[in-house]
Every structure is written in structure tokens, then in C-alpha cells.
Design a protein around this motif. Structure first.
Motif, mmCIF file in Angstrom:
data_model
loop_
_atom_site.group_PDB
_atom_site.id
_atom_site.type_symbol
_atom_site.label_atom_id
_atom_site.label_comp_id
_atom_site.label_asym_id
_atom_site.label_seq_id
_atom_site.Cartn_x
_atom_site.Cartn_y
_atom_site.Cartn_z
ATOM 1 N N UNK A 26 0.876 -0.803 -0.127
ATOM 2 C CA UNK A 26 0.248 -0.054 0.338
ATOM 3 C C UNK A 26 1.284 1.244 -0.084
ATOM 4 N N UNK A 27 2.033 1.267 1.073
ATOM 5 C CA UNK A 27 2.689 2.104 1.055
ATOM 6 C C UNK A 27 3.286 3.356 -0.640
ATOM 7 N N UNK A 28 4.092 1.267 -0.777
ATOM 8 C CA UNK A 28 4.989 1.680 -2.636
ATOM 9 C C UNK A 28 4.054 2.477 -2.642
ATOM 10 N N UNK A 29 2.696 2.245 -3.291
ATOM 11 C CA UNK A 29 2.269 2.231 -4.618
ATOM 12 C C UNK A 29 1.727 3.381 -4.455
ATOM 13 N N UNK A 30 1.157 4.099 -2.847
ATOM 14 C CA UNK A 30 0.871 5.262 -2.951
ATOM 15 C C UNK A 30 1.874 6.557 -3.350
ATOM 16 N N UNK A 31 3.153 5.792 -2.112
ATOM 17 C CA UNK A 31 4.377 7.104 -2.981
ATOM 18 C C UNK A 31 4.487 7.036 -4.953
ATOM 19 N N UNK A 32 4.478 5.495 -5.419
ATOM 20 C CA UNK A 32 3.643 6.274 -6.490
ATOM 21 C C UNK A 32 3.352 7.225 -7.013
ATOM 22 N N UNK A 33 1.533 7.309 -6.428
ATOM 23 C CA UNK A 33 1.030 8.407 -6.830
ATOM 24 C C UNK A 33 1.017 9.782 -6.405
ATOM 25 N N UNK A 34 2.241 9.694 -5.707
ATOM 26 C CA UNK A 34 2.164 11.268 -4.363
ATOM 27 C C UNK A 34 2.357 11.338 -3.180
ATOM 28 N N UNK A 35 1.751 9.986 -2.840
ATOM 29 C CA UNK A 35 1.207 10.499 -1.019
ATOM 30 C C UNK A 35 3.462 9.569 -0.652
ATOM 31 N N UNK A 36 3.355 10.380 0.236
ATOM 32 C CA UNK A 36 5.191 10.257 0.371
ATOM 33 C C UNK A 36 4.716 10.172 2.206
ATOM 34 N N UNK A 37 3.687 9.275 2.749
ATOM 35 C CA UNK A 37 3.116 9.459 3.295
ATOM 36 C C UNK A 37 4.142 8.254 5.044
ATOM 37 N N UNK A 38 4.017 7.082 4.120
ATOM 38 C CA UNK A 38 4.364 5.953 4.279
ATOM 39 C C UNK A 38 5.911 6.195 4.111
ATOM 40 N N UNK A 39 6.649 6.738 3.223
ATOM 41 C CA UNK A 39 7.975 7.036 3.091
ATOM 42 C C UNK A 39 8.290 7.640 4.424
ATOM 43 N N UNK A 40 8.185 8.698 4.571
ATOM 44 C CA UNK A 40 8.098 9.795 5.098
ATOM 45 C C UNK A 40 9.064 8.511 7.006
ATOM 46 N N UNK A 41 7.483 7.776 7.123
ATOM 47 C CA UNK A 41 7.870 7.542 8.218
ATOM 48 C C UNK A 41 8.534 6.039 7.861
ATOM 49 N N UNK A 42 9.487 5.413 6.983
ATOM 50 C CA UNK A 42 10.429 4.392 7.039
ATOM 51 C C UNK A 42 8.759 3.555 7.160
ATOM 52 N N UNK A 43 8.274 3.157 6.390
ATOM 53 C CA UNK A 43 7.200 1.885 6.249
ATOM 54 C C UNK A 43 7.122 1.010 5.016
ATOM 55 N N UNK A 44 8.081 2.300 3.550
ATOM 56 C CA UNK A 44 8.134 1.341 2.914
ATOM 57 C C UNK A 44 9.071 0.646 2.785
ATOM 58 N N UNK A 45 8.693 -0.368 3.458
ATOM 59 C CA UNK A 45 10.398 -1.623 3.730
ATOM 60 C C UNK A 45 9.950 -3.223 3.871
ATOM 61 N N UNK A 46 10.685 -3.932 3.238
ATOM 62 C CA UNK A 46 10.410 -5.252 3.743
ATOM 63 C C UNK A 46 10.893 -6.379 4.353
ATOM 64 N N UNK A 47 11.368 -5.142 5.791
ATOM 65 C CA UNK A 47 11.901 -5.454 6.960
ATOM 66 C C UNK A 47 10.543 -5.969 7.828
ATOM 67 N N UNK A 48 9.741 -7.077 8.067
ATOM 68 C CA UNK A 48 8.789 -6.589 8.961
ATOM 69 C C UNK A 48 8.607 -6.613 9.702
ATOM 70 N N UNK A 49 9.332 -6.556 11.169
ATOM 71 C CA UNK A 49 9.272 -6.131 11.895
ATOM 72 C C UNK A 49 9.050 -4.195 12.101
ATOM 73 N N UNK A 50 9.203 -3.608 10.626
ATOM 74 C CA UNK A 50 8.509 -2.076 10.474
ATOM 75 C C UNK A 50 7.141 -2.286 10.445
ATOM 76 N N UNK A 51 6.436 -3.312 10.389
ATOM 77 C CA UNK A 51 5.292 -3.515 10.381
ATOM 78 C C UNK A 51 4.440 -4.412 11.232
ATOM 79 N N UNK A 52 5.168 -5.785 11.843
ATOM 80 C CA UNK A 52 4.558 -6.197 12.725
ATOM 81 C C UNK A 52 3.712 -5.871 13.740
ATOM 82 N N UNK A 53 2.030 -6.006 13.403
ATOM 83 C CA UNK A 53 1.329 -5.908 15.401
ATOM 84 C C UNK A 53 1.113 -6.678 16.032
#
Length: 221
Positions: A26-53
Motif C-alpha cells: 500500500x505504501x509503495x503504490x501510494x508513494x508512486x501516486x504522490x503520497x509520501x506519508x508512509x515513505x517518510x515514516x519508514x513504512x515502505x520496507x520489506x523488513x517485517x519488524x516495521x509492520x508487525x502488530x
């Protein structure tokens, strides 16, 4: 107990990556279309630790898996990661681009299901290898969890991805009215789950999707 421990070992990686890479997409495609929110919070990552709830990625899937081993007809395995932040107003064309941002999650699950099908093919091609059986079992688990998450998230119910896709596709007035369901979406989903309606609706779709995938790769599992 040994069966439960072995099952956890087999399902752990497929479940964690199915849930977390869904969000990263979601974050990767959002960045592609102009929203850098996830990118700025370091959430466009293949590291699962950044996303685990801790609850949605670990506790809920683990509990459902153990329950499925201890009871009959315990339901299906699912979970969630920390939602990737998306500011739809930052997208270049918010209503149109929302479709692709929402579709990215289920799309990632479909690609991961294909990946795990390839892992099964690799295991079949190396029958005498020590990793063949564990890899094949992990591949089956990977197809299962990714197909479930893909189909579940495609339901046209906000805030699921299918709901956001519907909002993107509906005319403005209908889209606005439909989006007002979102605060109640999770409650509706729980009612459908515990009433058995959810399983009756998505069960055949899950079965069809798994048959399609194994047929594409010439598998018989």
C-alpha cells in the motif's frame, strides 16, 4: 503438542510476510501516486519488524491456528499488521488513485501465493533434499494464508481494500454515502465472521482461487 509446534514453525514465515508485505505494498503504490506519508515514516520496507502488530500479526493468527488444531471447524487463519498511513488527499488524483493503492495489498498477496507455489515446485524438483518436505509444507501454508487475505480484503466493505476500491469506482455521491460505513466496518466484519456468513461467502472464492493457482503451476496438493 508436537504437531502444534511443528505447525507454528511452518506457518510463521508465510503468515508474517503475507500480512506485513500486504501493508508495505500500500505504501509503495501510494508513494508512486504522490503520497509520501508512509515513505517518510519508514513504512515502505520489506523488513517485517516495521509492520508487525503484536496482536494482529502474532497473537490473533497464533490463537486461531492453535484453536484450529484443538477443535473441529474452528474457522480460517487471518490477521493484520499496523496499517500503513496513507493521506489520500496527497495523491495526484485522489479518487482514481485510491483504487490502485487499495488494490496493491491483495495484489501483493497474489504475488506471494505465486511465490509459494514456486517453492512447492522447487521442493518437488528436489525430492531427496532435506529441505524438500518442510519447504513444500511451508509453500502450502503460504498459498493458504495469502489467498485468504487476498479474498478477505477484496470484500466491498470499508475499511477493507475492497471497500476502498468500491469508493474509488462509485460515482461521487454514492461513494460518499458508502464511505460512511467505514466506522462500523470492523464491527460488521466480526458479526459476519461469528455468524458464519463470512465463511459461507468467501469460502468458495478461497477454494476457487487456490485451485486456480495450483493449476497454473501444475501442482496437485
Amino acid at each position: 503438542m508436537d504437531e502444534i509446534i511443528q505447525g507454528i514453525a511452518i506457518y510463521a514465515l508465510p503468515v508474517i510476510f503475507a500480512i506485513t508485505l500486504h501493508e508495505a505494498a500500500h505504501g509503495y503504490i501510494a508513494r508512486h501516486f504522490g503520497d509520501f506519508t508512509a515513505h517518510n515514516e519508514g513504512r515502505i520496507s520489506l523488513n517485517p519488524i516495521r509492520h508487525i502488530d503484536p496482536v494482529g500479526t502474532i497473537l490473533v493468527p497464533l490463537s486461531l491456528f492453535i484453536l484450529s488444531k484443538l477443535t473441529i471447524g474452528a474457522g480460517f487463519l487471518f490477521g493484520w499488521a499496523k496499517p500503513v498511513p496513507v493521506n489520500f488527499s496527497n495523491l495526484r488524483q485522489p479518487k482514481r488513485d485510491m483504487l490502485w493503492v487499495a488494490a496493491a495489498g491483495p495484489g501483493a498477496n497474489l504475488l506471494m501465493a505465486f511465490f509459494w507455489a514456486l517453492m512447492i515446485k522447487l521442493a518437488i524438483a528436489s525430492p531427496d533434499s532435506s529441505f524438500a518436505k518442510p519447504l513444500a509444507l511451508m509453500g502450502i501454508a503460504g498459498i493458504e494464508i495469502n489467498v485468504i487475505l487476498m479474498v478477505l480484503n477484496l470484500l466491498p466493505l470499508p475499511p477493507l481494500d475492497g471497500g476502498r476500491m468500491a469508493v474509488s469506482l462509485l460515482p461521487h455521491r454514492l461513494a460518499y454515502q458508502f464511505s460512511r460505513i467505514e466506522p462500523y466496518g470492523f464491527m460488521i466484519l466480526l458479526v459476519l465472521l461469528f455468524s458464519g456468513v463470512l465463511g459461507a461467502v468467501i469460502g468458495p472464492m478461497i477454494t476457487w482461487a487456490k485451485i486456480m493457482i495450483v493449476s497454473i503451476f501444475g501442482l496437485y496438493i
